[in-house]
Design an enzyme around this catalytic site. Structure first.
Site, PDB file in Angstrom:
ATOM      1  N   GLU A  72       6.523  58.492  19.268  1.00  0.00           N
ATOM      2  CA  GLU A  72       6.623  57.244  20.048  1.00  0.00           C
ATOM      3  C   GLU A  72       5.632  57.259  21.210  1.00  0.00           C
ATOM      4  OE1 GLU A  72      10.650  56.066  21.060  1.00  0.00           O
ATOM      5  OE2 GLU A  72       9.928  54.873  22.745  1.00  0.00           O
ATOM      6  N   HIS A 366       3.497  50.391  27.834  1.00  0.00           N
ATOM      7  CA  HIS A 366       3.310  50.692  26.409  1.00  0.00           C
ATOM      8  C   HIS A 366       2.024  50.107  25.873  1.00  0.00           C
ATOM      9  CE1 HIS A 366       7.756  51.395  25.066  1.00  0.00           C
ATOM     10  NE2 HIS A 366       7.244  52.394  25.721  1.00  0.00           N
TER      11      HIS A 366
HETATM   12  C1  MEV Z   1      12.692  53.597  24.631  1.00  0.00           C
HETATM   13  O1  MEV Z   1      12.378  54.550  23.651  1.00  0.00           O
HETATM   14  C2  MEV Z   1      13.651  54.161  25.653  1.00  0.00           C
HETATM   15  C3  MEV Z   1      14.188  53.136  26.673  1.00  0.00           C
HETATM   16  O2  MEV Z   1      14.758  52.035  25.975  1.00  0.00           O
HETATM   17  C4  MEV Z   1      15.254  53.863  27.473  1.00  0.00           C
HETATM   18  C5  MEV Z   1      16.065  52.948  28.379  1.00  0.00           C
HETATM   19  O3  MEV Z   1      16.176  51.755  28.105  1.00  0.00           O
HETATM   20  O4  MEV Z   1      16.610  53.510  29.365  1.00  0.00           O
HETATM   21  C6  MEV Z   1      13.089  52.611  27.548  1.00  0.00           C
END
Ligand code: MEV
Length: 419
Positions: A72, A366
């Site tokens: 990821e 991202h």
């Molecule tokens: C994404 O991989 C993880 C998050 O969704 C964690 C969160 O929402 O605390 C960003």
């Protein structure tokens, strides 16, 4: 641990810096067919994930570069960013106890508690004899407990064996002891042994990590910094109210923990199962970390508690060359220290996620990596990637279709330039 502008260095330079980081060579080697074939049945190929390092971690006053295997985008960058802001993280591993279960269908009225009052020491002795190497290392069988449970007309007697696996995960060793002692208990108590297997639930083997950062470090503007700290606390409080949010909150924590567990060859399915069960130990599914403000509002305080059955010796990780590389990078920690690193990584990952979510949102962070991944997906060549990524970042909505169209445009304009 920090290398200046590490992500901007060419890959070879990054490898060189990391390989030279410990006093002994880390010796990265890919997994061979011979090892893969020894690990699983019907082996075909080694499976790859990107392996990177998170920087800026200081845990119990020691610097770490943390290996992370994960597909990821943004997770490694977020962990590094979180660690930079959290500063020294104080982590502590409590007792490490693995629990095994021997489940019997009883044929008499005598309860496990009554059998144990007479036979506990004798059975523990037999269990210790079945685990000589672990006992020699200072671990092995610790205690036996029991209870009778009932479903409809059937009674079940469960004998729980607590076991200290020292630095190993201990699954094989404990299962062996259970399969040895289980039939003996069944015979003595005249029960029918249903199964003997370790449990991945270990709510009493907690690893905690704590961090405190000055609220003023969250923003140059004092009011904005306080607002941000307050919103992080609200995000943490909200997760206690709503399992929809708590699960995602914890998923963010596990982004870091799993990536380290995979890199070090640990059984991340056992860890995932145990962690999420622990999140329910008070009845409702709860977040595994919590953020609050100090009484004088000067500090943001974060804490996390995770039951982690981690290992640094034995099993798969002893033969997996990438796991050995990762453990070398961490300075060959013992299991307690690896657990403390994992909990600290989870806390930093969670802080980075909450800060982004209550601030600019996570998509912006991202975007660059997402754009690069889309560029690769639509077949951009090395000399087209940077331009396509730049064009994609200028768009409000990006997806494969947009990437394809922009790539066509780039190719078209390059053709025109050539003509
Ligand atoms: C994404 O991989 C993880 C998050 O969704 C964690 C969160 O929402 O605390 C960003």
């Amino acid at each position: 641990m920090t290398f200046n502008k590490f992500y901007q260095q060419p890959i070879d330079r990054r490898r060189h810096l990391v390989e030279a980081y410990q006093s002994h060579p880390l010796g990265y080697t890919p997994m061979s067919d011979e090892i893969g074939d020894r690990m699983v049945e019907n082996y075909l190929y080694p499976y790859s994930l990107p392996l990177g390092v998170a920087q800026h971690f200081k845990i119990n006053d020691r610097d770490y570069l943390i290996p992370m295997a994960i597909e990821e985008p943004s997770v490694i960058a977020a962990a590094s960013n979180g660690a930079k802001r959290l500063g020294n993280i104080q982590a502590e591993a409590g007792a490490k106890v693995l629990t095994g279960q021997m489940i019997l269908i009883p044929q008499t009225d005598r309860l496990p508690q009554d059998w144990l009052a007479d036979r506990q020491e004798a059975w523990l002795d037999i269990a210790r004899q079945a685990s000589p190497s672990m006992v020699r290392r200072g671990g092995g069988p610790l205690a036996l407990r029991g209870q009778r449970l009932q479903k409809e007309a059937t009674s079940y007697d469960c004998y729980y064996l607590d076991y200290d696996p020292v630095d190993a995960m201990g699954a094989n060793q404990l299962n062996q002891v259970l399969e040895w002692i289980g039939p003996i208990i069944a015979q003595e108590t005249q029960g029918d042994l249903l199964m003997a297997i370790l449990s991945n639930y270990s709510p009493d083997s907690l690893i905690t990590a704590r961090a405190q950062l000055p609220v003023s470090s969250l923003n140059r503007n004092h009011q904005e910094a306080f607002r941000m700290a307050h919103r992080i606390v609200q995000a943490s409080d909200y997760a206690q109210l709503d399992p929809y949010r708590a699960v995602t909150h914890n998923k963010g924590i596990m982004n870091g923990v799993d990536a380290l567990m995979i890199a070090t060859g640990n059984d991340w399915r056992a860890i995932e199962a145990g962690v999420h069960a622990y999140a329910c130990h008070e009845g409702d599914y709860q977040p595994l970390s919590h953020w609050s403000l100090s009484a004088d509002d000067q500090y943001l305080l974060g804490e996390i508690a995770l039951p982690l059955q981690v290992a640094t010796v034995g099993g798969t990780l002893a033969v997996h060359p990438n796991a050995q590389w990762a453990l070398n990078l961490l300075g060959q920690p013992d299991a307690r220290t690896l657990g403390e690193i994992a909990a600290s990584l989870g806390l930093a990952q969670n802080f980075a996620a909450l800060r982004a979510l209550v601030g600019q949102g996570i998509q912006q962070g991202h975007m660059a990596l997402h754009a690069r991944s889309l560029a690769l997906q639509v077949g951009a060549q090395p000399d087209e990637i940077d331009r396509l990524v730049e064009d994609l970042q200028g768009q409000t909505l990006i997806n494969r279709q947009v990437a394809k169209e922009l790539l066509d445009k780039i190719r078209h304009s390059l053709d025109n330039e050539k003509d």
